[in-house]
Design a protein around this motif. Structure first.
Motif, PDB file in Angstrom:
ATOM      1  N   ILE A  60      37.983  21.859  42.474  1.00 36.39           N
ATOM      2  CA  ILE A  60      36.721  22.274  41.846  1.00 36.39           C
ATOM      3  C   ILE A  60      36.664  23.780  41.609  1.00 36.39           C
ATOM      4  N   GLN A  61      37.686  24.512  42.031  1.00 36.31           N
ATOM      5  CA  GLN A  61      37.645  25.964  41.862  1.00 36.31           C
ATOM      6  C   GLN A  61      37.542  26.364  40.400  1.00 36.31           C
ATOM      7  N   MET A  62      38.158  25.609  39.509  1.00 39.09           N
ATOM      8  CA  MET A  62      38.163  25.965  38.094  1.00 39.09           C
ATOM      9  C   MET A  62      36.758  25.915  37.485  1.00 39.09           C
ATOM     10  N   HIS A  63      35.852  25.195  38.129  1.00 38.87           N
ATOM     11  CA  HIS A  63      34.494  25.084  37.612  1.00 38.87           C
ATOM     12  C   HIS A  63      33.579  26.175  38.168  1.00 38.87           C
ATOM     13  N   GLY A  64      34.084  26.983  39.094  1.00 40.99           N
ATOM     14  CA  GLY A  64      33.270  28.039  39.684  1.00 40.99           C
ATOM     15  C   GLY A  64      32.427  27.529  40.839  1.00 40.99           C
ATOM     16  N   THR A  65      31.895  28.463  41.603  1.00 40.41           N
ATOM     17  CA  THR A  65      31.120  28.095  42.790  1.00 40.41           C
ATOM     18  C   THR A  65      29.650  28.458  42.669  1.00 40.41           C
ATOM     19  N   SER A  66      29.241  28.950  41.507  1.00 39.58           N
ATOM     20  CA  SER A  66      27.853  29.404  41.377  1.00 39.58           C
ATOM     21  C   SER A  66      26.854  28.279  41.606  1.00 39.58           C
TER      22      SER A  66
ATOM     23  N   ILE B 280      39.082  31.360  49.941  1.00 37.04           N
ATOM     24  CA  ILE B 280      39.713  31.161  48.629  1.00 37.04           C
ATOM     25  C   ILE B 280      39.187  32.179  47.630  1.00 37.04           C
ATOM     26  N   THR B 281      37.855  32.347  47.592  1.00 42.46           N
ATOM     27  CA  THR B 281      37.252  33.331  46.702  1.00 42.46           C
ATOM     28  C   THR B 281      37.757  34.734  47.032  1.00 42.46           C
ATOM     29  N   GLY B 282      37.895  35.012  48.334  1.00 41.60           N
ATOM     30  CA  GLY B 282      38.424  36.304  48.747  1.00 41.60           C
ATOM     31  C   GLY B 282      39.850  36.515  48.281  1.00 41.60           C
ATOM     32  N   ALA B 283      40.661  35.458  48.289  1.00 43.62           N
ATOM     33  CA  ALA B 283      42.038  35.554  47.813  1.00 43.62           C
ATOM     34  C   ALA B 283      42.079  35.866  46.318  1.00 43.62           C
ATOM     35  N   PHE B 284      41.179  35.244  45.546  1.00 39.30           N
ATOM     36  CA  PHE B 284      41.100  35.544  44.114  1.00 39.30           C
ATOM     37  C   PHE B 284      40.736  37.012  43.899  1.00 39.30           C
ATOM     38  N   SER B 285      39.716  37.471  44.619  1.00 36.17           N
ATOM     39  CA  SER B 285      39.253  38.855  44.450  1.00 36.17           C
ATOM     40  C   SER B 285      40.326  39.852  44.859  1.00 36.17           C
ATOM     41  N   LEU B 286      40.995  39.585  45.973  1.00 36.22           N
ATOM     42  CA  LEU B 286      42.029  40.494  46.451  1.00 36.22           C
ATOM     43  C   LEU B 286      43.196  40.547  45.474  1.00 36.22           C
ATOM     44  N   THR B 287      43.557  39.399  44.897  1.00 29.89           N
ATOM     45  CA  THR B 287      44.658  39.375  43.933  1.00 29.89           C
ATOM     46  C   THR B 287      44.301  40.191  42.702  1.00 29.89           C
TER      47      THR B 287
ATOM     48  N   THR C 139      34.162  32.294  35.713  1.00 26.31           N
ATOM     49  CA  THR C 139      33.469  31.006  35.807  1.00 26.31           C
ATOM     50  C   THR C 139      31.950  31.154  35.782  1.00 26.31           C
ATOM     51  N   SER C 140      31.471  32.381  35.620  1.00 24.43           N
ATOM     52  CA  SER C 140      30.030  32.609  35.578  1.00 24.43           C
ATOM     53  C   SER C 140      29.732  33.705  34.564  1.00 24.43           C
ATOM     54  N   GLN C 141      28.693  33.512  33.758  1.00 19.65           N
ATOM     55  CA  GLN C 141      28.293  34.523  32.795  1.00 19.65           C
ATOM     56  C   GLN C 141      27.450  35.610  33.447  1.00 19.65           C
ATOM     57  N   GLU C 142      26.908  35.333  34.625  1.00 19.07           N
ATOM     58  CA  GLU C 142      26.042  36.297  35.296  1.00 19.07           C
ATOM     59  C   GLU C 142      26.785  37.119  36.339  1.00 19.07           C
ATOM     60  N   GLN C 143      27.679  36.482  37.095  1.00 21.35           N
ATOM     61  CA  GLN C 143      28.351  37.152  38.203  1.00 21.35           C
ATOM     62  C   GLN C 143      29.810  37.438  37.849  1.00 21.35           C
ATOM     63  N   THR C 144      30.170  38.724  37.722  1.00 22.08           N
ATOM     64  CA  THR C 144      31.546  39.070  37.376  1.00 22.08           C
ATOM     65  C   THR C 144      32.515  38.753  38.511  1.00 22.08           C
ATOM     66  N   GLY C 145      32.002  38.636  39.731  1.00 23.67           N
ATOM     67  CA  GLY C 145      32.879  38.327  40.858  1.00 23.67           C
ATOM     68  C   GLY C 145      33.305  36.877  40.923  1.00 23.67           C
ATOM     69  N   GLN C 146      32.651  36.016  40.147  1.00 22.79           N
ATOM     70  CA  GLN C 146      33.006  34.600  40.133  1.00 22.79           C
ATOM     71  C   GLN C 146      34.197  34.402  39.203  1.00 22.79           C
ATOM     72  N   ILE C 147      35.379  34.355  39.778  1.00 19.55           N
ATOM     73  CA  ILE C 147      36.592  34.212  38.979  1.00 19.55           C
ATOM     74  C   ILE C 147      37.444  33.072  39.522  1.00 19.55           C
ATOM     75  N   TYR C 148      38.372  32.633  38.674  1.00 20.47           N
ATOM     76  CA  TYR C 148      39.305  31.574  39.049  1.00 20.47           C
ATOM     77  C   TYR C 148      40.687  31.992  38.571  1.00 20.47           C
ATOM     78  N   MET C 149      41.672  31.930  39.468  1.00 17.16           N
ATOM     79  CA  MET C 149      43.044  32.298  39.132  1.00 17.16           C
ATOM     80  C   MET C 149      43.930  31.087  39.379  1.00 17.16           C
ATOM     81  N   PRO C 150      44.356  30.400  38.321  1.00 20.17           N
ATOM     82  CA  PRO C 150      45.099  29.141  38.476  1.00 20.17           C
ATOM     83  C   PRO C 150      46.346  29.257  39.348  1.00 20.17           C
ATOM     84  N   ARG C 151      47.146  30.304  39.152  1.00 24.83           N
ATOM     85  CA  ARG C 151      48.387  30.428  39.934  1.00 24.83           C
ATOM     86  C   ARG C 151      48.090  30.601  41.416  1.00 24.83           C
ATOM     87  N   VAL C 152      47.157  31.468  41.721  1.00 23.60           N
ATOM     88  CA  VAL C 152      46.812  31.717  43.124  1.00 23.60           C
ATOM     89  C   VAL C 152      46.246  30.451  43.747  1.00 23.60           C
TER      90      VAL C 152
END
Length: 642
Positions: free
Chosen positions: A174-180, A322-329, A346-359
């Motif tokens: 479900i990470q690809m859909h974001g956590t917002s 997991i979110t921390g791993a995306f941000s750190l990468t 994954t979010s239009q409001e929060q720039t910190g909401q990201i998804y990195m497929p490889r990670v």
């Protein structure tokens, strides 16, 4: 291959506090949110920390002094490492309001004025150890909660691994859909979890109030010096109680210092302390509960709800990691530690909401391997401490550098300030190293592989930049020569061409190749360099810098913070406000695609050279990474040996 460079130091002086309050809402909402995101990991430690610390002491029976000593060690580990080091000290060492190891590293490097090798290696080691921790946390957390089902009914005994694997696969899917959509539940759900921890602890403390003597550090000291070797082994498990403390610092920018501190002292710390004391009281009154004191704290009718709540808490804790791993990468990419990777918002409001497929895929594979190989949280606990203690030691060393170079402390006061933390963490690391061959080798192997990979990329990128720089043509000289040419010059075509380069002082290779093969030049040519500032976020006012070179050439610098994704299309809108006129539909983006090949005279060892080439050629497409309009991009390739 585009590289990032430090931007103007003036960017670092911009305050963030005024904007943060409006972005994140009320103080109460921030505090509640921090409970779910920041404290999810450390909040699941009671599931296994007390149990694993008890295990070495059960061979010859448990004495009251041993249980009190263990409870005292747990409480004072939380006090020294979390309350004092992270909550009281490190939360004040912010980089324009942002925290975390890489934020601290960038801040120290900016003040030192150069990227020194020891500081760089520390940053790489810290990143590598964090990812070792990020792989273990979801596995041990979910396993430890699902194992509670065996107490509900023995019928679940053979299905614990399968249930845990199913939960983990779903979580990563479900990470690809974001956590917002579910993040709003994190704070309230985790707050309920901490209230349950406190309530269950109080219920047993009332029956054995003597355990409150564990707040006296004398019991911890007496246990350490009285048991000696046994105490040293126990320390390795005691450290499990403070896993997740790095999240306090890393998530500083999301919630702010005051909400995180308030959540810790008002709810989290009291709940954890009461629960550990409650487990100690239970073991003293019912020695047969040693095998699993946490779930034995609950009466039969509440056991299943407790298991469900624990599972939800561990999923939230895993999500935070997991979110921390995306941000750190993403930060590591911006700082030049790893090659570009695809980043999806994954979010239009929060720039910190990201998804990195490889990670995400690498983390999932690592977590599943751990579950299959270790099969239980008991076995996995032996592998946990080394990665966490190593990460904390790196942060302590960087904190010393921060006091010396940022706060301008002299050597002795800075050393004295961090010495207590360093001593405690080194002792914890030594205790965890006794479990190296029982599973502790795993995070060391993972961290070593990642460290070598990041060091190879950093070193190879520097060598490649140096090599290509030897044959570069100065932009000013080139522009002047073009202006002098008239009849015999290149054919002029309408529109704007934007050429990417890592060095604004030299002509982009794509521009040279375009002239060589197509014999054309646009009416307006923009030499674009993307910089990464040693600050988390840059303001729109600092984003753009335009400098005319000649009639047809303009130098454009776009600056992004190391926690931002470099969205070029959005940044170009700002350029119009700064006087750079162009029609996006008549603009072409030229990218120089370098294919790196091996050089027999390379300064890198053969194995490292091949690894760097593989990383370089697997780097993400710059069109996607810089968010460029795909139908306006032209790539011109070249071979470069290194």
């Amino acid at each position: 291959m585009l590289e990032t460079e430090p931007a103007d130091a003036a960017v670092a002086s911009e305050p963030l506090e005024t904007s943060r309050k409006s972005e994140h809402g009320s103080f109460f909402a921030l505090t509640l949110g921090s409970i779910g995101v920041v404290y999810g990991d450390i909040g699941t430690s009671p599931l296994y920390a007390f149990r694993e610390a008890l295990r070495p002491m059960t061979a010859d029976g448990l004495a009251r002094s041993e249980v009190l000593g263990l409870a005292s060690l747990l409480i004072w580990a939380l006090t020294v490492i979390v309350s004092i080091k992270y909550v009281a000290f490190l939360l004040r060492a912010d980089n324009r309001g942002e925290g975390g190891m890489l934020a601290l590293l960038a801040l120290v490097q900016k003040k030192m004025g150069t990227r020194t090798t020891p500081i760089l290696l520390l940053g790489l080691a810290g990143c590598a150890l964090f990812f070792g921790d990020a792989i273990i946390t979801p596995a041990i957390s979910v396993l430890s909660s699902v194992e509670g089902l065996k107490l509900v009914t023995p019928a679940f005994t053979g299905y614990v691994e399968i249930i845990a694997i199913a939960i983990l696969i779903t979580l990563f899917a479900i990470q690809m859909h974001g956590t917002s959509a579910v993040a709003a539940w994190f704070g309230p759900m985790t707050a309920i979890w901490f209230l349950v921890l406190a309530g269950s602890g109080i219920a047993h403390i009332v029956a054995v109030p003597d355990v409150l003597w564990a707040f006296n550090p004398v019991h911890a000291v007496s246990f350490l010096f009285g048991e000696r070797l046994l105490a040293f082994v126990v320390l390795g498990a005691v450290f499990l109680a403070v896993t997740g403390a790095e999240a306090l610092y890393a998530d500083l920018g999301h919630f702010g210092r005051a909400p995180i501190q308030t959540a810790w002292f008002v709810l989290v710390f009291p709940a954890l302390a009461l629960n550990y004391l409650g487990q100690a009281a239970l073991v003293l009154s019912q020695p047969d509960t040693i095998a699993d004191p946490f779930f034995r704290m609950f009466p039969g009718w509440m056991l299943l709800p407790a298991v469900v709540l624990a599972t939800m808490a561990t999923i939230i804790a895993s999500q935070a990691v997991i979110t921390g791993a995306f941000s750190l990468t993403r930060q590591a990419i911006q700082l030049g530690f790893v090659p570009r990777m695809e980043v999806r918002h994954t979010s239009q409001e929060q720039t910190g909401q990201i998804y990195m497929p490889r990670v995400n895929m690498l983390l999932l594979l690592g977590v599943l391997v751990l579950v299959v190989v270790f099969r239980s949280s008991d076995a996995l606990a032996t592998a946990y401490g080394i990665a966490v203690t190593g990460t904390m030691i790196v942060t302590t060393i960087l904190a010393y550098a921060y006091l010396r170079h940022v706060r301008s402390w002299s050597m002795l006061p800075a050393f004295v300030a961090v010495l207590p933390f360093a001593v405690v963490e080194i002792v914890f690391l030594a205790a965890n190293m006794t479990k190296f061959f029982e599973g502790g080798y795993l995070p060391v192997i993972v961290a070593s592989v990642l460290f070598v990979t990041m060091w190879t990329w950093t070193r190879g990128a520097a060598l490649l930049a140096h090599k290509t720089g030897q044959t570069d043509v100065r932009t000013s000289t080139f522009a002047a020569s073009i202006e002098k040419q008239s009849e015999h010059g290149p054919t002029l075509v309408p529109g704007t061409a934007i050429f990417f380069t890592s060095d604004p002082e030299t002509v982009p290779t794509a521009l040279l190749h375009n002239l060589k093969h197509n014999h054309v030049l646009h009416e307006q040519n923009v030499i674009l360099t993307v910089h990464t500032a040693p600050v988390p976020v840059t303001s729109p006012e600092r984003r753009v810098r335009i400098e005319p070179i000649s009639k047809r050439f303009v130098r454009l610098d776009l600056t992004f913070g190391f926690m931002e994704s470099p969205n070029i299309s959005r940044a170009l809108i700002l350029c119009r406000r700064h006087g750079l006129k162009f029609d996006i539909m008549a603009t072409s983006f030229y990218l120089g695609r370098r294919k790196v090949i091996a050089d027999t005279r390379s300064a890198l060892p053969n194995w490292q050279n091949r690894l760097f080439i593989a990383l370089a050629n697997a780097s993400a497409d710059p069109t996607d990474y810089f968010d460029l309009p795909a139908n306006r991009v032209i790539e011109l390739g070249s071979h470069v040996s290194v």
